[in-house]
Design a protein around this motif. Structure first.
Motif, PDB file in Angstrom:
ATOM      1  N   CYS A  44       0.881  -1.421  -0.045  1.00 17.15           N
ATOM      2  CA  CYS A  44      -0.371  -0.113  -0.413  1.00 17.15           C
ATOM      3  C   CYS A  44       0.702   1.450  -0.059  1.00 17.15           C
ATOM      4  O   CYS A  44       2.036   0.967   0.302  1.00 17.15           O
ATOM      5  CB  CYS A  44      -0.877  -0.642   1.552  1.00 17.15           C
ATOM      6  SG  CYS A  44       0.138  -0.167   2.913  1.00 17.15           S
ATOM      7  N   THR A  73      -3.903   1.946  -2.517  1.00 15.39           N
ATOM      8  CA  THR A  73      -4.456   1.948  -1.555  1.00 15.39           C
ATOM      9  C   THR A  73      -3.835   2.144  -0.240  1.00 15.39           C
ATOM     10  O   THR A  73      -2.447   2.169  -0.268  1.00 15.39           O
ATOM     11  CB  THR A  73      -4.561   0.313  -1.315  1.00 15.39           C
ATOM     12  OG1 THR A  73      -3.524  -0.429  -1.054  1.00 15.39           O
ATOM     13  CG2 THR A  73      -5.545  -0.767  -2.274  1.00 15.39           C
ATOM     14  N   GLY A 128      -4.131  -7.582  -0.867  1.00 18.96           N
ATOM     15  CA  GLY A 128      -5.844  -7.899  -1.608  1.00 18.96           C
ATOM     16  C   GLY A 128      -6.786  -9.185  -1.259  1.00 18.96           C
ATOM     17  O   GLY A 128      -7.327  -9.652  -0.608  1.00 18.96           O
ATOM     18  N   GLN A 145      -5.748 -11.623   1.360  1.00 20.78           N
ATOM     19  CA  GLN A 145      -6.984 -12.072   2.554  1.00 20.78           C
ATOM     20  C   GLN A 145      -7.986 -12.155   1.965  1.00 20.78           C
ATOM     21  O   GLN A 145      -8.936 -12.369   3.068  1.00 20.78           O
ATOM     22  CB  GLN A 145      -7.643  -9.943   3.025  1.00 20.78           C
ATOM     23  CG  GLN A 145      -8.156  -9.917   3.891  1.00 20.78           C
ATOM     24  CD  GLN A 145      -7.669  -9.912   5.533  1.00 20.78           C
ATOM     25  OE1 GLN A 145      -6.607 -10.147   5.571  1.00 20.78           O
ATOM     26  NE2 GLN A 145      -8.566 -11.400   5.649  1.00 20.78           N
TER      27      GLN A 145
END
Length: 581
Positions: free
Chosen positions: A414, A443, A478, A481
Protein backbone atom coordinates in the motif's frame (compact mmCIF):
# COMPACT_ATOMS: atom_id res chain seq x y z
CA UNK A 1 -13.73 11.88 -48.93
CA UNK A 2 -10.42 10.61 -50.24
CA UNK A 3 -9.41 8.45 -47.29
CA UNK A 4 -12.27 5.99 -47.80
CA UNK A 5 -10.96 5.40 -51.34
CA UNK A 6 -7.41 4.63 -50.18
CA UNK A 7 -6.96 0.85 -50.13
CA UNK A 8 -3.21 0.83 -50.74
CA UNK A 9 -0.35 3.30 -51.31
CA UNK A 10 -0.99 3.05 -55.05
CA UNK A 11 -4.16 5.05 -54.50
CA UNK A 12 -2.15 7.84 -52.86
CA UNK A 13 -0.01 8.26 -55.98
CA UNK A 14 -3.09 9.11 -58.06
CA UNK A 15 -3.98 12.22 -56.05
CA UNK A 16 -3.07 15.81 -56.86
CA UNK A 17 -1.26 18.07 -54.41
CA UNK A 18 -4.51 19.72 -53.38
CA UNK A 19 -6.15 16.34 -52.92
CA UNK A 20 -3.21 15.18 -50.79
CA UNK A 21 -3.69 18.23 -48.56
CA UNK A 22 -7.36 17.35 -48.14
CA UNK A 23 -6.33 13.75 -47.41
CA UNK A 24 -4.03 15.01 -44.64
CA UNK A 25 -6.99 16.66 -42.93
CA UNK A 26 -9.03 13.47 -43.18
CA UNK A 27 -6.19 11.47 -41.67
CA UNK A 28 -6.04 13.89 -38.75
CA UNK A 29 -9.77 13.48 -38.25
CA UNK A 30 -9.20 9.71 -38.10
CA UNK A 31 -6.44 10.07 -35.52
CA UNK A 32 -8.60 12.26 -33.31
CA UNK A 33 -11.60 9.97 -33.72
CA UNK A 34 -9.67 6.91 -32.60
CA UNK A 35 -7.79 8.56 -29.76
CA UNK A 36 -10.83 10.39 -28.43
CA UNK A 37 -12.71 7.09 -28.14
CA UNK A 38 -10.10 4.60 -26.92
CA UNK A 39 -7.01 6.67 -26.17
CA UNK A 40 -3.64 6.62 -27.88
CA UNK A 41 -0.75 8.70 -29.17
CA UNK A 42 -2.02 12.07 -30.34
CA UNK A 43 0.82 14.55 -30.94
CA UNK A 44 3.32 12.22 -32.66
CA UNK A 45 0.72 11.02 -35.18
CA UNK A 46 -0.74 14.45 -35.92
CA UNK A 47 2.73 15.84 -36.62
CA UNK A 48 3.88 13.13 -39.04
CA UNK A 49 0.86 13.11 -41.38
CA UNK A 50 2.37 15.01 -44.32
CA UNK A 51 5.68 13.15 -44.07
CA UNK A 52 3.87 9.82 -44.22
CA UNK A 53 1.76 10.89 -47.21
CA UNK A 54 4.92 11.99 -49.03
CA UNK A 55 6.66 8.71 -48.19
CA UNK A 56 3.85 6.67 -49.72
CA UNK A 57 3.63 9.03 -52.70
CA UNK A 58 7.34 8.73 -53.51
CA UNK A 59 8.30 5.21 -52.46
CA UNK A 60 6.81 1.88 -53.45
CA UNK A 61 5.74 0.23 -50.22
CA UNK A 62 5.61 -2.71 -49.53
CA UNK A 63 8.52 -3.38 -51.92
CA UNK A 64 10.29 -0.51 -50.21
CA UNK A 65 10.51 -1.10 -46.45
CA UNK A 66 9.42 1.42 -43.82
CA UNK A 67 10.58 1.14 -40.19
CA UNK A 68 9.02 3.50 -37.64
CA UNK A 69 10.89 4.10 -34.40
CA UNK A 70 8.68 3.25 -31.40
CA UNK A 71 5.95 3.22 -34.09
CA UNK A 72 3.82 5.54 -32.00
CA UNK A 73 3.63 7.72 -35.12
CA UNK A 74 2.43 4.94 -37.46
CA UNK A 75 -1.30 5.76 -37.50
CA UNK A 76 -1.13 7.67 -40.83
CA UNK A 77 0.86 4.80 -42.34
CA UNK A 78 -1.81 2.35 -41.22
CA UNK A 79 -4.58 4.46 -42.73
CA UNK A 80 -2.78 4.52 -46.07
CA UNK A 81 -2.22 0.76 -46.10
CA UNK A 82 -5.78 -0.48 -45.92
CA UNK A 83 -6.50 -0.03 -42.23
CA UNK A 84 -8.46 3.22 -42.11
CA UNK A 85 -11.43 1.32 -40.65
CA UNK A 86 -9.48 1.17 -37.39
CA UNK A 87 -9.63 4.95 -37.18
CA UNK A 88 -12.88 5.93 -38.87
CA UNK A 89 -15.27 3.09 -37.99
CA UNK A 90 -16.08 3.52 -34.31
CA UNK A 91 -17.11 -0.12 -34.02
CA UNK A 92 -13.72 -1.39 -35.25
CA UNK A 93 -11.21 0.82 -33.44
CA UNK A 94 -9.92 -1.97 -31.20
CA UNK A 95 -9.06 -4.16 -34.19
CA UNK A 96 -5.97 -2.07 -34.88
CA UNK A 97 -2.90 -1.92 -32.66
CA UNK A 98 -1.46 1.42 -31.64
CA UNK A 99 1.94 0.28 -32.90
CA UNK A 100 3.57 -1.33 -35.91
CA UNK A 101 2.48 -4.96 -36.11
CA UNK A 102 3.36 -7.59 -38.75
CA UNK A 103 0.67 -9.88 -37.31
CA UNK A 104 -1.80 -7.17 -38.34
CA UNK A 105 -0.22 -6.35 -41.71
CA UNK A 106 2.71 -8.58 -42.71
CA UNK A 107 3.21 -6.73 -45.99
CA UNK A 108 3.39 -3.18 -44.67
CA UNK A 109 4.65 -3.50 -41.07
CA UNK A 110 8.16 -4.90 -40.67
CA UNK A 111 8.43 -5.37 -36.89
CA UNK A 112 6.48 -5.43 -33.65
CA UNK A 113 7.68 -2.13 -32.19
CA UNK A 114 6.91 -0.20 -29.04
CA UNK A 115 10.22 0.69 -27.41
CA UNK A 116 12.39 3.54 -28.49
CA UNK A 117 15.64 3.95 -30.44
CA UNK A 118 15.51 0.55 -32.19
CA UNK A 119 14.53 1.54 -35.73
CA UNK A 120 17.91 2.33 -37.28
CA UNK A 121 19.52 -0.83 -35.90
CA UNK A 122 16.62 -2.97 -37.13
CA UNK A 123 16.79 -1.29 -40.52
CA UNK A 124 20.52 -2.00 -40.87
CA UNK A 125 19.57 -5.68 -40.78
CA UNK A 126 17.16 -5.16 -43.68
CA UNK A 127 19.84 -3.09 -45.41
CA UNK A 128 22.47 -5.82 -45.07
CA UNK A 129 20.05 -8.50 -46.23
CA UNK A 130 19.19 -6.45 -49.32
CA UNK A 131 22.86 -5.89 -50.12
CA UNK A 132 23.74 -9.57 -49.82
CA UNK A 133 20.71 -10.75 -51.79
CA UNK A 134 21.31 -8.19 -54.52
CA UNK A 135 17.87 -6.60 -54.45
CA UNK A 136 17.25 -2.88 -54.78
CA UNK A 137 14.46 -1.81 -52.44
CA UNK A 138 14.65 1.41 -50.46
CA UNK A 139 15.02 1.10 -46.70
CA UNK A 140 13.34 4.07 -45.01
CA UNK A 141 13.51 4.83 -41.28
CA UNK A 142 11.39 7.35 -39.36
CA UNK A 143 12.79 8.37 -35.98
CA UNK A 144 11.82 11.26 -33.68
CA UNK A 145 10.28 12.30 -30.34
CA UNK A 146 13.57 12.10 -28.48
CA UNK A 147 14.53 8.65 -29.75
CA UNK A 148 17.95 9.79 -30.95
CA UNK A 149 19.02 10.10 -27.30
CA UNK A 150 18.87 6.33 -26.89
CA UNK A 151 22.18 4.53 -27.17
CA UNK A 152 20.91 2.00 -29.70
CA UNK A 153 19.97 4.80 -32.09
CA UNK A 154 23.54 6.09 -31.98
CA UNK A 155 24.88 2.56 -32.44
CA UNK A 156 22.61 2.21 -35.45
CA UNK A 157 23.81 5.49 -36.97
CA UNK A 158 27.39 4.36 -36.43
CA UNK A 159 26.72 1.08 -38.26
CA UNK A 160 24.95 2.89 -41.09
CA UNK A 161 28.11 4.94 -41.59
CA UNK A 162 30.11 1.72 -41.69
CA UNK A 163 27.86 -0.12 -44.16
CA UNK A 164 27.89 2.84 -46.52
CA UNK A 165 25.08 1.59 -48.79
CA UNK A 166 21.67 3.07 -49.47
CA UNK A 167 19.41 3.82 -46.56
CA UNK A 168 17.19 6.85 -45.86
CA UNK A 169 16.78 8.02 -42.27
CA UNK A 170 14.01 10.57 -41.76
CA UNK A 171 14.68 12.45 -38.52
CA UNK A 172 11.31 13.83 -37.46
CA UNK A 173 12.43 16.84 -35.43
CA UNK A 174 9.44 18.28 -33.59
CA UNK A 175 11.68 19.73 -30.84
CA UNK A 176 10.13 17.36 -28.31
CA UNK A 177 10.53 14.01 -26.64
CA UNK A 178 7.54 12.99 -24.52
CA UNK A 179 8.32 16.14 -22.57
CA UNK A 180 11.14 18.49 -23.56
CA UNK A 181 14.24 17.02 -25.20
CA UNK A 182 17.35 16.35 -23.13
CA UNK A 183 20.88 15.66 -24.33
CA UNK A 184 23.71 17.47 -26.04
CA UNK A 185 22.94 16.15 -29.51
CA UNK A 186 19.68 18.12 -29.50
CA UNK A 187 21.75 21.29 -29.36
CA UNK A 188 23.11 20.25 -32.73
CA UNK A 189 19.61 19.68 -34.11
CA UNK A 190 18.70 23.18 -32.95
CA UNK A 191 21.83 24.59 -34.59
CA UNK A 192 20.87 22.84 -37.83
CA UNK A 193 17.33 24.23 -37.60
CA UNK A 194 18.63 27.73 -36.90
CA UNK A 195 20.98 27.59 -39.89
CA UNK A 196 18.52 25.89 -42.27
CA UNK A 197 20.74 22.83 -42.23
CA UNK A 198 23.86 24.76 -43.24
CA UNK A 199 25.87 24.61 -40.01
CA UNK A 200 29.35 23.20 -40.43
CA UNK A 201 28.92 21.30 -37.17
CA UNK A 202 26.64 18.46 -38.26
CA UNK A 203 26.26 15.28 -36.22
CA UNK A 204 25.19 13.22 -39.23
CA UNK A 205 27.86 14.37 -41.65
CA UNK A 206 30.45 13.77 -38.93
CA UNK A 207 29.77 10.05 -39.06
CA UNK A 208 29.76 9.86 -42.83
CA UNK A 209 26.10 10.36 -43.74
CA UNK A 210 24.68 12.57 -46.46
CA UNK A 211 22.22 15.17 -45.22
CA UNK A 212 19.13 17.11 -46.34
CA UNK A 213 17.12 19.63 -44.33
CA UNK A 214 13.40 20.37 -44.71
CA UNK A 215 12.41 23.49 -42.78
CA UNK A 216 8.66 22.93 -43.18
CA UNK A 217 8.12 19.26 -42.53
CA UNK A 218 4.37 19.69 -42.83
CA UNK A 219 4.50 20.91 -46.43
CA UNK A 220 3.65 18.08 -48.80
CA UNK A 221 5.18 19.42 -52.07
CA UNK A 222 8.53 20.15 -50.39
CA UNK A 223 8.57 16.71 -48.78
CA UNK A 224 7.74 14.98 -52.04
CA UNK A 225 10.50 16.90 -53.83
CA UNK A 226 13.12 16.10 -51.18
CA UNK A 227 12.23 12.43 -50.86
CA UNK A 228 12.23 12.08 -54.65
CA UNK A 229 15.80 13.41 -54.68
CA UNK A 230 17.03 10.75 -52.26
CA UNK A 231 14.97 7.83 -53.55
CA UNK A 232 17.10 4.92 -54.75
CA UNK A 233 20.20 6.43 -53.15
CA UNK A 234 23.33 4.27 -53.15
CA UNK A 235 24.61 5.73 -49.86
CA UNK A 236 23.20 6.66 -46.41
CA UNK A 237 21.13 9.85 -46.31
CA UNK A 238 19.55 11.66 -43.38
CA UNK A 239 16.49 13.77 -44.17
CA UNK A 240 16.08 16.15 -41.25
CA UNK A 241 12.43 17.20 -41.20
CA UNK A 242 11.25 20.01 -38.91
CA UNK A 243 7.60 19.30 -37.99
CA UNK A 244 5.00 20.59 -35.57
CA UNK A 245 4.01 18.03 -32.95
CA UNK A 246 0.25 17.92 -32.57
CA UNK A 247 -0.35 19.85 -35.82
CA UNK A 248 -3.96 20.53 -36.66
CA UNK A 249 -5.38 20.17 -33.16
CA UNK A 250 -5.00 23.34 -31.11
CA UNK A 251 -4.84 21.72 -27.63
CA UNK A 252 -2.06 19.37 -28.82
CA UNK A 253 -0.13 22.20 -30.46
CA UNK A 254 -0.39 24.31 -27.30
CA UNK A 255 0.53 21.63 -24.73
CA UNK A 256 2.73 19.12 -26.50
CA UNK A 257 3.70 17.19 -23.37
CA UNK A 258 0.12 16.65 -22.22
CA UNK A 259 -0.94 15.48 -25.69
CA UNK A 260 1.90 13.08 -26.47
CA UNK A 261 -0.50 10.33 -25.41
CA UNK A 262 -4.00 10.68 -24.06
CA UNK A 263 -6.84 8.80 -22.49
CA UNK A 264 -10.24 9.22 -24.26
CA UNK A 265 -11.24 12.86 -24.55
CA UNK A 266 -13.82 15.25 -25.92
CA UNK A 267 -12.49 16.56 -29.23
CA UNK A 268 -14.26 19.89 -28.98
CA UNK A 269 -12.93 20.80 -25.54
CA UNK A 270 -9.91 18.53 -25.06
CA UNK A 271 -11.28 17.46 -21.68
CA UNK A 272 -10.67 13.87 -20.62
CA UNK A 273 -13.65 11.54 -20.41
CA UNK A 274 -14.46 9.28 -17.47
CA UNK A 275 -11.29 10.21 -15.63
CA UNK A 276 -10.63 9.11 -12.09
CA UNK A 277 -10.20 11.88 -9.57
CA UNK A 278 -8.56 9.54 -7.07
CA UNK A 279 -4.93 9.36 -6.05
CA UNK A 280 -2.25 7.65 -8.08
CA UNK A 281 1.13 6.32 -7.01
CA UNK A 282 3.01 8.53 -9.46
CA UNK A 283 1.62 11.77 -8.08
CA UNK A 284 2.14 10.65 -4.48
CA UNK A 285 5.73 9.67 -5.30
CA UNK A 286 6.55 13.04 -6.86
CA UNK A 287 5.05 14.97 -3.97
CA UNK A 288 6.94 12.84 -1.42
CA UNK A 289 10.28 13.10 -3.21
CA UNK A 290 9.96 16.85 -3.71
CA UNK A 291 9.23 17.34 -0.01
CA UNK A 292 12.27 15.22 0.86
CA UNK A 293 14.46 17.14 -1.60
CA UNK A 294 13.70 20.36 0.23
CA UNK A 295 15.09 18.76 3.39
CA UNK A 296 17.99 16.94 1.75
CA UNK A 297 20.05 18.70 -0.96
CA UNK A 298 21.79 15.41 -1.81
CA UNK A 299 18.55 13.70 -2.91
CA UNK A 300 18.16 13.60 -6.69
CA UNK A 301 15.23 12.23 -8.73
CA UNK A 302 16.15 10.75 -12.11
CA UNK A 303 14.01 9.82 -15.11
CA UNK A 304 14.70 8.65 -18.66
CA UNK A 305 12.30 10.63 -20.79
CA UNK A 306 9.16 9.87 -18.74
CA UNK A 307 9.09 12.47 -15.94
CA UNK A 308 5.43 12.01 -15.06
CA UNK A 309 5.94 8.32 -14.27
CA UNK A 310 6.67 9.63 -10.77
CA UNK A 311 4.43 12.66 -10.92
CA UNK A 312 7.10 15.16 -11.94
CA UNK A 313 5.00 17.61 -13.89
CA UNK A 314 6.63 20.69 -15.36
CA UNK A 315 5.86 22.56 -12.13
CA UNK A 316 7.48 19.92 -9.92
CA UNK A 317 10.49 19.73 -12.21
CA UNK A 318 10.98 23.47 -11.93
CA UNK A 319 10.68 23.32 -8.14
CA UNK A 320 13.21 20.49 -7.95
CA UNK A 321 15.70 22.37 -10.11
CA UNK A 322 19.06 20.65 -10.35
CA UNK A 323 17.83 17.91 -8.01
CA UNK A 324 15.80 16.55 -10.92
CA UNK A 325 17.60 14.93 -13.87
CA UNK A 326 16.05 13.74 -17.12
CA UNK A 327 18.66 11.86 -19.15
CA UNK A 328 16.40 11.58 -22.18
CA UNK A 329 15.26 8.24 -23.50
CA UNK A 330 18.36 6.42 -22.30
CA UNK A 331 17.67 3.94 -19.51
CA UNK A 332 21.21 2.57 -19.62
CA UNK A 333 22.62 6.02 -18.97
CA UNK A 334 20.16 6.54 -16.11
CA UNK A 335 21.22 3.42 -14.20
CA UNK A 336 24.94 3.93 -14.73
CA UNK A 337 24.55 7.57 -13.70
CA UNK A 338 22.71 6.78 -10.46
CA UNK A 339 25.43 4.26 -9.62
CA UNK A 340 28.02 7.00 -10.04
CA UNK A 341 25.90 9.44 -8.05
CA UNK A 342 25.58 6.99 -5.17
CA UNK A 343 29.30 6.27 -5.26
CA UNK A 344 29.96 9.99 -4.88
CA UNK A 345 27.62 10.39 -1.92
CA UNK A 346 24.37 11.54 -3.52
CA UNK A 347 21.03 9.81 -2.88
CA UNK A 348 19.61 9.13 -6.34
CA UNK A 349 16.11 7.75 -6.99
CA UNK A 350 15.46 6.47 -10.52
CA UNK A 351 11.78 6.26 -11.48
CA UNK A 352 10.99 4.02 -14.44
CA UNK A 353 8.18 1.97 -15.98
CA UNK A 354 8.60 -1.77 -15.57
CA UNK A 355 8.43 -2.36 -19.31
CA UNK A 356 11.52 -0.18 -19.80
CA UNK A 357 13.59 -1.75 -17.02
CA UNK A 358 14.57 -4.59 -19.35
CA UNK A 359 16.38 -2.05 -21.53
CA UNK A 360 18.97 -1.51 -18.82
CA UNK A 361 19.33 -5.00 -17.38
CA UNK A 362 23.07 -5.08 -17.99
CA UNK A 363 23.67 -1.77 -16.24
CA UNK A 364 21.64 -2.88 -13.22
CA UNK A 365 23.64 -6.08 -12.96
CA UNK A 366 27.08 -4.71 -13.85
CA UNK A 367 27.31 -0.99 -13.19
CA UNK A 368 25.05 -0.92 -10.14
CA UNK A 369 24.85 -4.25 -8.33
CA UNK A 370 28.38 -5.54 -8.79
CA UNK A 371 29.58 -2.23 -7.44
CA UNK A 372 27.04 -2.33 -4.62
CA UNK A 373 26.24 1.37 -4.80
CA UNK A 374 23.19 2.37 -2.73
CA UNK A 375 20.92 3.85 -5.38
CA UNK A 376 17.13 3.42 -5.35
CA UNK A 377 14.95 2.39 -8.30
CA UNK A 378 11.16 2.76 -8.23
CA UNK A 379 9.58 0.35 -10.73
CA UNK A 380 6.12 1.44 -11.90
CA UNK A 381 3.33 -0.55 -13.57
CA UNK A 382 4.89 -3.93 -12.86
CA UNK A 383 1.47 -5.52 -12.82
CA UNK A 384 -1.07 -7.53 -14.76
CA UNK A 385 -3.15 -4.34 -14.43
CA UNK A 386 -0.46 -2.21 -16.08
CA UNK A 387 0.17 -1.54 -19.78
CA UNK A 388 -1.36 -4.37 -21.78
CA UNK A 389 -0.09 -4.35 -25.36
CA UNK A 390 2.49 -6.84 -26.55
CA UNK A 391 5.42 -4.40 -26.59
CA UNK A 392 4.74 -2.86 -23.19
CA UNK A 393 3.91 -5.81 -20.94
CA UNK A 394 5.30 -4.94 -17.52
CA UNK A 395 4.90 -8.04 -15.36
CA UNK A 396 8.24 -9.71 -16.12
CA UNK A 397 10.23 -7.53 -13.73
CA UNK A 398 10.18 -10.06 -10.87
CA UNK A 399 12.01 -12.83 -12.77
CA UNK A 400 14.44 -10.27 -14.18
CA UNK A 401 15.33 -8.29 -11.08
CA UNK A 402 14.87 -10.77 -8.26
CA UNK A 403 17.69 -12.97 -9.55
CA UNK A 404 20.38 -10.27 -9.75
CA UNK A 405 22.84 -10.74 -6.87
CA UNK A 406 23.26 -7.88 -4.40
CA UNK A 407 19.95 -6.21 -5.30
CA UNK A 408 17.22 -5.82 -2.67
CA UNK A 409 13.85 -5.84 -4.43
CA UNK A 410 10.92 -4.86 -2.21
CA UNK A 411 7.17 -5.28 -2.72
CA UNK A 412 5.00 -2.89 -0.70
CA UNK A 413 1.31 -3.58 -0.23
CA UNK A 414 0.00 0.00 0.00
CA UNK A 415 1.04 3.66 -0.08
CA UNK A 416 2.14 3.78 3.57
CA UNK A 417 4.40 0.76 3.19
CA UNK A 418 5.76 2.04 -0.13
CA UNK A 419 6.59 5.38 1.49
CA UNK A 420 8.35 3.62 4.38
CA UNK A 421 10.38 1.55 1.94
CA UNK A 422 11.35 4.66 -0.04
CA UNK A 423 12.47 6.39 3.15
CA UNK A 424 14.65 3.42 4.04
CA UNK A 425 15.94 2.94 0.48
CA UNK A 426 17.02 6.57 0.27
CA UNK A 427 18.66 6.57 3.70
CA UNK A 428 20.46 3.20 3.73
CA UNK A 429 24.01 2.90 2.40
CA UNK A 430 24.51 -0.86 2.07
CA UNK A 431 22.69 -2.06 -1.05
CA UNK A 432 21.22 -1.14 -4.40
CA UNK A 433 17.46 -1.18 -3.74
CA UNK A 434 14.46 -1.44 -6.04
CA UNK A 435 10.82 -1.05 -5.06
CA UNK A 436 7.97 -2.59 -7.03
CA UNK A 437 5.37 0.17 -6.85
CA UNK A 438 1.95 -1.48 -6.36
CA UNK A 439 -0.17 -1.79 -9.48
CA UNK A 440 -3.73 -0.57 -9.73
CA UNK A 441 -5.49 2.00 -7.57
CA UNK A 442 -3.80 3.46 -4.50
CA UNK A 443 -4.60 1.60 -1.29
CA UNK A 444 -4.06 2.80 2.27
CA UNK A 445 -3.55 1.02 5.58
CA UNK A 446 -3.54 2.00 9.25
CA UNK A 447 -1.10 -0.82 10.01
CA UNK A 448 2.38 -0.11 11.32
CA UNK A 449 5.13 -0.59 8.75
CA UNK A 450 8.81 -0.98 9.46
CA UNK A 451 11.13 1.84 8.57
CA UNK A 452 14.20 -0.40 8.83
CA UNK A 453 14.61 -3.18 6.26
CA UNK A 454 18.27 -3.88 7.01
CA UNK A 455 17.50 -7.37 8.33
CA UNK A 456 17.00 -8.75 4.86
CA UNK A 457 14.37 -11.27 3.81
CA UNK A 458 12.27 -11.14 6.96
CA UNK A 459 8.64 -11.68 6.07
CA UNK A 460 5.81 -10.18 8.07
CA UNK A 461 3.03 -12.40 9.44
CA UNK A 462 -0.11 -10.25 9.36
CA UNK A 463 -2.36 -13.01 10.72
CA UNK A 464 -1.27 -16.21 12.44
CA UNK A 465 -3.37 -19.27 11.66
CA UNK A 466 -2.73 -22.90 10.78
CA UNK A 467 -3.05 -25.55 8.07
CA UNK A 468 -2.76 -23.16 5.10
CA UNK A 469 -0.31 -20.27 4.72
CA UNK A 470 -0.88 -17.56 2.12
CA UNK A 471 2.14 -15.57 0.95
CA UNK A 472 0.57 -12.61 -0.84
CA UNK A 473 3.22 -10.47 -2.50
CA UNK A 474 2.85 -6.71 -2.79
CA UNK A 475 -0.34 -5.52 -4.46
CA UNK A 476 -1.83 -9.02 -4.18
CA UNK A 477 -2.14 -8.67 -0.41
CA UNK A 478 -5.81 -7.82 -0.88
CA UNK A 479 -6.31 -10.97 -2.93
CA UNK A 480 -4.59 -12.93 -0.16
CA UNK A 481 -7.05 -11.54 2.38
CA UNK A 482 -9.97 -12.51 0.15
CA UNK A 483 -8.65 -16.06 -0.18
CA UNK A 484 -8.21 -16.27 3.60
CA UNK A 485 -11.77 -15.03 4.17
CA UNK A 486 -13.20 -17.56 1.74
CA UNK A 487 -11.24 -20.41 3.32
CA UNK A 488 -12.64 -19.44 6.70
CA UNK A 489 -16.20 -19.18 5.42
CA UNK A 490 -16.32 -22.32 3.27
CA UNK A 491 -13.68 -24.65 4.70
CA UNK A 492 -13.45 -23.55 8.31
CA UNK A 493 -9.71 -22.98 7.84
CA UNK A 494 -8.05 -20.13 9.70
CA UNK A 495 -5.21 -19.48 7.25
CA UNK A 496 -1.97 -17.70 8.07
CA UNK A 497 -1.54 -14.55 5.99
CA UNK A 498 1.98 -13.34 5.23
CA UNK A 499 3.32 -10.16 3.63
CA UNK A 500 6.70 -11.29 2.17
CA UNK A 501 7.96 -7.72 1.54
CA UNK A 502 11.25 -8.98 0.01
CA UNK A 503 11.18 -10.39 -3.53
CA UNK A 504 14.90 -11.11 -3.76
CA UNK A 505 15.23 -13.67 -0.98
CA UNK A 506 13.33 -16.11 1.22
CA UNK A 507 12.76 -16.08 4.96
CA UNK A 508 14.07 -19.56 5.66
CA UNK A 509 13.35 -19.42 9.39
CA UNK A 510 9.71 -18.49 8.88
CA UNK A 511 9.23 -21.04 6.11
CA UNK A 512 10.75 -23.70 8.35
CA UNK A 513 8.46 -22.74 11.23
CA UNK A 514 5.40 -23.06 9.00
CA UNK A 515 6.12 -26.77 8.51
CA UNK A 516 5.09 -27.46 12.10
CA UNK A 517 1.36 -26.82 11.61
CA UNK A 518 0.79 -26.05 7.93
CA UNK A 519 0.28 -28.64 5.23
CA UNK A 520 -0.21 -26.19 2.31
CA UNK A 521 1.40 -22.94 1.19
CA UNK A 522 -0.11 -20.63 -1.43
CA UNK A 523 1.91 -17.94 -3.17
CA UNK A 524 0.23 -15.03 -4.95
CA UNK A 525 2.15 -12.62 -7.16
CA UNK A 526 1.11 -9.90 -9.57
CA UNK A 527 3.61 -11.04 -12.15
CA UNK A 528 5.08 -13.86 -14.20
CA UNK A 529 5.13 -17.30 -12.58
CA UNK A 530 8.16 -18.75 -14.35
CA UNK A 531 11.28 -17.61 -12.53
CA UNK A 532 9.14 -15.61 -10.14
CA UNK A 533 8.67 -15.33 -6.40
CA UNK A 534 6.45 -18.38 -5.96
CA UNK A 535 8.96 -20.73 -7.53
CA UNK A 536 11.51 -19.75 -4.89
CA UNK A 537 9.08 -20.82 -2.18
CA UNK A 538 8.17 -24.02 -4.03
CA UNK A 539 11.84 -24.90 -4.38
CA UNK A 540 12.36 -24.49 -0.64
CA UNK A 541 9.50 -26.88 0.16
CA UNK A 542 10.33 -29.29 -2.67
CA UNK A 543 11.84 -31.99 -0.45
CA UNK A 544 9.25 -31.64 2.34
CA UNK A 545 5.67 -32.75 2.87
CA UNK A 546 4.34 -29.20 2.51
CA UNK A 547 2.35 -28.74 -0.69
CA UNK A 548 2.85 -25.47 -2.57
CA UNK A 549 0.49 -23.84 -5.06
CA UNK A 550 1.86 -20.85 -7.00
CA UNK A 551 -0.49 -18.35 -8.61
CA UNK A 552 0.50 -15.62 -11.03
CA UNK A 553 0.65 -15.04 -14.78
CA UNK A 554 1.67 -17.77 -17.22
CA UNK A 555 4.56 -16.80 -19.48
CA UNK A 556 3.38 -15.54 -22.84
CA UNK A 557 3.22 -12.64 -25.25
CA UNK A 558 -0.12 -11.01 -24.59
CA UNK A 559 -1.48 -8.25 -26.79
CA UNK A 560 -4.22 -5.83 -25.73
CA UNK A 561 -5.61 -8.33 -23.30
CA UNK A 562 -8.72 -7.82 -21.24
CA UNK A 563 -7.67 -7.43 -17.60
CA UNK A 564 -10.51 -9.39 -16.06
CA UNK A 565 -10.22 -12.18 -18.63
CA UNK A 566 -6.50 -12.42 -17.87
CA UNK A 567 -7.32 -12.84 -14.18
CA UNK A 568 -9.80 -15.61 -14.98
CA UNK A 569 -7.49 -17.37 -17.45
CA UNK A 570 -4.75 -17.51 -14.83
CA UNK A 571 -7.11 -18.65 -12.05
CA UNK A 572 -6.54 -15.59 -9.91
CA UNK A 573 -9.98 -15.24 -8.35
CA UNK A 574 -10.38 -16.39 -4.73
CA UNK A 575 -12.78 -19.18 -5.64
CA UNK A 576 -10.51 -20.49 -8.41
CA UNK A 577 -7.57 -20.46 -6.01
CA UNK A 578 -9.21 -22.47 -3.24
CA UNK A 579 -10.32 -25.13 -5.72
CA UNK A 580 -6.69 -26.26 -5.82
CA UNK A 581 -6.60 -26.98 -2.08
Amino acid sequence: MYLEKINSPQDVKRLTTDELTTLAGEIRDGILNRDSHIGGHVGPNLGIVETTIAMHYVFNCPEDKFVFDVSHQSYPHKMLTGRSFGFCDTGRLSEISGYSSPSESPAYDQFELGHTSTSISLATGLQKARDIKGTHENIVVVIGDGSLSGGEALEGLDEVGELGTGIIIIVNDNEMSIAENHGGLYQNLKLLRDTQGQAECNLFRAIGLDYRYVADGNDIPTLISTLSEVKDTDHPVVVHVHTLKGKGYAPAEHDKERWHWSMPFDIATGELLNTSTGEDYGTLTGEYLLAEMKKDPLLVAVTSGTPTVAGFTRQLREEAGRQFVDVGIAEEQAVAMISGMAKAGLRPVYNVYSTFIQRTYDQIAQDLCINGNPALINVFLGSVFGLNDITHIGFYDIPMLSNIPNLVYLAPTCWEEYRAMMAWGIRQTSHPVAIRVPGGAVTHSDAHFDTDYNELNRYQVTHQGSQVAILALGAFCGLGQQVADLLRQERGIDATLINPRYITGIDEQLLCDLKANHHTVITLEDGALEGGFGEKIARYYGSTDVRTHCFGIKKGLYDRYDYQQMVLDNELTPRQIIRHL
